[in-house]
Motif scaffolding. Structure first.
Motif, mmCIF file in Angstrom:
data_model
loop_
_atom_site.group_PDB
_atom_site.id
_atom_site.type_symbol
_atom_site.label_atom_id
_atom_site.label_comp_id
_atom_site.label_asym_id
_atom_site.label_seq_id
_atom_site.Cartn_x
_atom_site.Cartn_y
_atom_site.Cartn_z
ATOM 1 N N LYS A 296 36.047 38.302 -33.974
ATOM 2 C CA LYS A 296 36.154 36.854 -33.911
ATOM 3 C C LYS A 296 34.858 36.196 -34.391
ATOM 4 O O LYS A 296 33.793 36.776 -34.279
ATOM 5 C CB LYS A 296 36.498 36.441 -32.482
ATOM 6 C CG LYS A 296 37.885 36.930 -32.096
ATOM 7 C CD LYS A 296 38.153 36.881 -30.605
ATOM 8 C CE LYS A 296 39.583 37.278 -30.291
ATOM 9 N NZ LYS A 296 39.931 38.625 -30.749
ATOM 10 N N ARG A 297 35.017 34.984 -34.939
ATOM 11 C CA ARG A 297 33.843 34.279 -35.483
ATOM 12 C C ARG A 297 33.781 32.851 -34.961
ATOM 13 O O ARG A 297 34.803 32.201 -34.781
ATOM 14 C CB ARG A 297 33.908 34.188 -37.018
ATOM 15 C CG ARG A 297 33.896 35.556 -37.716
ATOM 16 C CD ARG A 297 35.299 35.888 -38.209
ATOM 17 N NE ARG A 297 35.437 37.261 -38.668
ATOM 18 C CZ ARG A 297 35.043 37.703 -39.842
ATOM 19 N NH1 ARG A 297 34.469 36.888 -40.679
ATOM 20 N NH2 ARG A 297 35.225 38.956 -40.170
ATOM 21 N N LEU A 298 32.560 32.396 -34.755
ATOM 22 C CA LEU A 298 32.307 31.006 -34.431
ATOM 23 C C LEU A 298 31.269 30.523 -35.456
ATOM 24 O O LEU A 298 30.118 30.920 -35.412
ATOM 25 C CB LEU A 298 31.763 30.888 -33.002
ATOM 26 C CG LEU A 298 31.832 29.517 -32.322
ATOM 27 C CD1 LEU A 298 31.436 29.640 -30.855
ATOM 28 C CD2 LEU A 298 31.021 28.451 -32.989
ATOM 29 N N ARG A 299 31.754 29.740 -36.407
ATOM 30 C CA ARG A 299 30.889 29.274 -37.497
ATOM 31 C C ARG A 299 30.330 27.899 -37.144
ATOM 32 O O ARG A 299 31.063 27.037 -36.669
ATOM 33 C CB ARG A 299 31.711 29.173 -38.789
ATOM 34 C CG ARG A 299 32.234 30.520 -39.257
ATOM 35 C CD ARG A 299 33.527 30.400 -40.083
ATOM 36 N NE ARG A 299 33.452 29.429 -41.137
ATOM 37 C CZ ARG A 299 34.478 28.675 -41.540
ATOM 38 N NH1 ARG A 299 35.665 28.781 -40.959
ATOM 39 N NH2 ARG A 299 34.326 27.813 -42.525
ATOM 40 N N ILE A 300 29.038 27.734 -37.389
ATOM 41 C CA ILE A 300 28.397 26.460 -37.095
ATOM 42 C C ILE A 300 27.873 25.866 -38.394
ATOM 43 O O ILE A 300 27.095 26.496 -39.112
ATOM 44 C CB ILE A 300 27.254 26.637 -36.076
ATOM 45 C CG1 ILE A 300 27.824 27.279 -34.810
ATOM 46 C CG2 ILE A 300 26.600 25.294 -35.775
ATOM 47 C CD1 ILE A 300 26.842 27.437 -33.698
ATOM 48 N N GLY A 301 28.319 24.656 -38.685
ATOM 49 C CA GLY A 301 27.964 24.019 -39.948
ATOM 50 C C GLY A 301 26.491 23.688 -40.067
ATOM 51 O O GLY A 301 25.887 23.163 -39.120
ATOM 52 N N VAL A 302 25.923 24.021 -41.221
ATOM 53 C CA VAL A 302 24.546 23.618 -41.533
ATOM 54 C C VAL A 302 24.512 22.810 -42.837
ATOM 55 O O VAL A 302 23.457 22.394 -43.293
ATOM 56 C CB VAL A 302 23.587 24.839 -41.628
ATOM 57 C CG1 VAL A 302 23.484 25.553 -40.280
ATOM 58 C CG2 VAL A 302 24.001 25.838 -42.711
ATOM 59 N N GLY A 303 25.692 22.594 -43.449
ATOM 60 C CA GLY A 303 25.770 21.844 -44.699
ATOM 61 C C GLY A 303 25.153 22.604 -45.863
ATOM 62 O O GLY A 303 24.627 23.701 -45.691
ATOM 63 N N ARG A 304 25.246 22.014 -47.017
ATOM 64 C CA ARG A 304 24.632 22.612 -48.224
ATOM 65 C C ARG A 304 23.475 21.738 -48.681
ATOM 66 O O ARG A 304 23.476 20.531 -48.429
ATOM 67 C CB ARG A 304 25.669 22.695 -49.356
ATOM 68 C CG ARG A 304 26.635 23.842 -49.182
ATOM 69 C CD ARG A 304 27.421 24.121 -50.451
ATOM 70 N NE ARG A 304 28.229 25.316 -50.260
ATOM 71 C CZ ARG A 304 27.810 26.542 -50.491
ATOM 72 N NH1 ARG A 304 26.590 26.760 -50.931
ATOM 73 N NH2 ARG A 304 28.610 27.579 -50.280
ATOM 74 N N PRO A 305 22.510 22.340 -49.401
ATOM 75 C CA PRO A 305 21.413 21.503 -49.914
ATOM 76 C C PRO A 305 21.947 20.474 -50.903
ATOM 77 O O PRO A 305 22.802 20.788 -51.721
ATOM 78 C CB PRO A 305 20.482 22.510 -50.600
ATOM 79 C CG PRO A 305 21.275 23.766 -50.788
ATOM 80 C CD PRO A 305 22.363 23.759 -49.770
ATOM 81 N N THR A 306 21.464 19.251 -50.797
ATOM 82 C CA THR A 306 21.937 18.185 -51.698
ATOM 83 C C THR A 306 21.016 18.048 -52.904
ATOM 84 O O THR A 306 21.318 17.361 -53.849
ATOM 85 C CB THR A 306 22.000 16.833 -50.960
ATOM 86 O OG1 THR A 306 20.754 16.632 -50.292
ATOM 87 C CG2 THR A 306 23.125 16.813 -49.947
#
Length: 195
Positions: free
Chosen positions: A136-146
């Motif tokens: 199982k996975r719990l992914r936490i968003g960090v966004g992408r470099p803009t």
């Protein structure tokens, strides 16, 4: 929980890199969730072990749970997780891995039953060592470099002040999701936190 006469133990793994210089980086958000989980439940401390990691065994709702922060560096995480789950006879399906995700906006979390590595080296190492994608996975968003920042520098960078509130919220939601998983089926937890 009993399964064929034996106690089923769950394992929550927070991915990250060891060492002070990585402590607050985007790549270490899995470590941050484990730290907050320990703090909120007055658990721990994590102890260095023979599994190339730091872990502790705790109890919630009558179930045993192992919390682990591999100390191998991200791209070798499987070298820590595999011997630990073998030693405690934990099924990969009872492992929840927390890690950073570039494809989710900062502050968002997403749970999945299984899947590929999506380019994440920590997950790639786990799939290689466990020989399965069925964890199982719990992914936490960090966004992408803009801007033109290379992805490696971005994930090894810290969150700007403007994102601190969203990051705190995502860590709190991730902690709640972990706690729920220790008392409810994962599908129910997914439905609750992915909506």
């Amino acid at each position: 929980m009993l399964n064929e006469g034996r106690i089923v133990m769950k394992c929550i793994v927070g991915l990250g890199n060891p060492g002070r210089k990585y402590k607050k980086t985007r790549h270490n958000i899995g470590f941050m969730v484990i730290d907050e989980l320990l703090k909120r439940n007055a658990w721990g401390p994590l102890k260095k072990d023979k599994f190339q990691g730091k872990h502790v065994i705790e109890h919630l709702h009558g179930d045993k749970v192992v919390l682990l922060q591999p100390q191998t560096y991200m791209n070798l995480s499987g070298q820590s997780v595999k011997p630990l789950i073998d030693f405690y006879e934990i099924d990969p399906g009872d492992v929840l891995v927390i890690y950073d995700d570039l494809d989710l906006p900062t502050g968002r979390i997403r749970l999945r039953q299984k899947g590929g590595h999506g380019g994440h080296n920590g997950i790639r190492s786990l799939i290689d060592h466990l020989g399965t994608k069925e964890f199982k996975r719990l992914r936490i968003g960090v966004g992408r470099p803009t801007n033109a920042v290379p992805v490696v520098d971005y994930v090894l960078g810290t969150f700007p002040k403007s994102e601190e509130e969203a990051v705190s919220e995502s860590i709190e939601n991730a902690v709640h999701a972990c706690e729920r998983w220790l008392e409810k089926p994962f599908l129910e937890v997914m439905n609750e936190f992915n909506s």
